[in-house]
Design a protein around this motif. Structure first.
Motif, PDB file in Angstrom:
ATOM      1  N   HIS A 225       0.836  -0.983   0.266  1.00 46.20           N
ATOM      2  CA  HIS A 225      -0.022  -0.101  -0.107  1.00 46.20           C
ATOM      3  C   HIS A 225       1.042   1.395   0.192  1.00 46.20           C
ATOM      4  O   HIS A 225       1.423   1.467   0.832  1.00 46.20           O
TER       5      HIS A 225
ATOM      6  N   GLU B 139       1.259  -2.935  -6.827  1.00 43.40           N
ATOM      7  CA  GLU B 139       1.765  -1.833  -6.100  1.00 43.40           C
ATOM      8  C   GLU B 139       2.674  -0.589  -7.039  1.00 43.40           C
ATOM      9  O   GLU B 139       2.244   0.222  -7.352  1.00 43.40           O
TER      10      GLU B 139
ATOM     11  N   ARG C 205       0.819  -0.134 -10.143  1.00 44.02           N
ATOM     12  CA  ARG C 205       0.230   1.056 -10.075  1.00 44.02           C
ATOM     13  C   ARG C 205       1.262   2.830 -10.189  1.00 44.02           C
ATOM     14  O   ARG C 205       1.066   3.672 -10.762  1.00 44.02           O
TER      15      ARG C 205
END
Length: 236
Positions: free
Chosen positions: A69, A98, A101
């Motif tokens: 995260h 992640e 992203r």
């Protein structure tokens, strides 16, 4: 050139690059990325371990965060390095998702890990060394944190489940001749001792093994290596 410099070079940073150092530790990969001319490094780890001078460096942003995260916007970085993090993660897929992203399209990630089962020590007793390394590789650290002594050889399996394209695969084994406190070999040997602490007889033999490594180093005959594996991944 050591593992930190190797992974920074594989990330191909350049002047103006925004980089991520994931599982940054004290910041050795961060330093290598800065040396390559990176404009800004986001140094991320689950605890505060970054060296003080890097905390004060205006080119570094320190983050305490879960590696699945990340506290960054979509497309915020050009390159990312995840070194020796995989074995400690409960969800490697979430970590790579992640990283994908927060990278811009065309961005590069380097996923790297030492493969601890390949560790090599010069010692007086090769059979004992193999026994100790087998225990070390199989050892589960206190507190239930995950570990995997075969993590390096499994990186392609992780990458295959991600959205990344594998651009290239690399491996190396840096030679280390020191066996003093703080050296790489000493740190791994300390982990070996911890892995046999519940077996008094083997722990006693391991203590003698450590003394043998010290004697070998004092005589200039000591060598330690471990194979590092690195994937260069591209976000299409």
């Amino acid at each position: 050139m050591g593992r930190f410099e190797n992974v920074a070079t594989l990330a191909r940073p350049h002047a103006g690059t925004v980089a991520l150092d994931l599982a940054c530790g004290s910041g050795r990969t961060t330093r290598a990325l800065l040396h390559a001319g990176t404009r800004l490094v986001h140094a991320v780890d689950v605890g505060s371990t970054l060296d003080d001078d890097l905390l004060l460096d205006e080119r570094v942003r320190a983050h305490i965060a879960d590696l699945a995260h990340l506290p960054l916007d979509d497309g915020a970085a050009d390159v990312a390095v995840s070194l020796n993090a995989v074995e400690h993660l409960r969800d490697v897929d979430a970590h790579l998702a992640e990283v994908h992203r927060v990278l811009r399209p065309g961005g590069t990630a380097v996923l790297a890990h030492s493969d601890w089962d390949t560790a090599l020590f010069t010692s007086d007793d090769d059979t004992l060394t193999r026994t100790l390394l087998d225990r070390f590789v199989a050892h589960a650290p206190a507190g239930g944190s995950p570990a995997d002594g075969f993590a390096g050889r499994k990186l392609l399996q992780h990458a295959a489940r991600s959205a990344f394209t594998v651009e290239s695969v690399h491996s190396w084994a840096d030679p280390h001749r020191r066996f003093d406190e703080g050296s790489v070999a000493w740190k791994v040997a300390t982990g070996v001792l911890a892995s046999v602490a519940d077996d008094p007889r083997l722990a006693a033999r391991a203590a003698g093994w450590i003394e043998g490594l010290r004697r070998s180093a004092a005589a200039g005959e000591f060598l330690f290596t471990v194979t590092d594996v690195a994937l260069v991944l591209r976000k299409d």
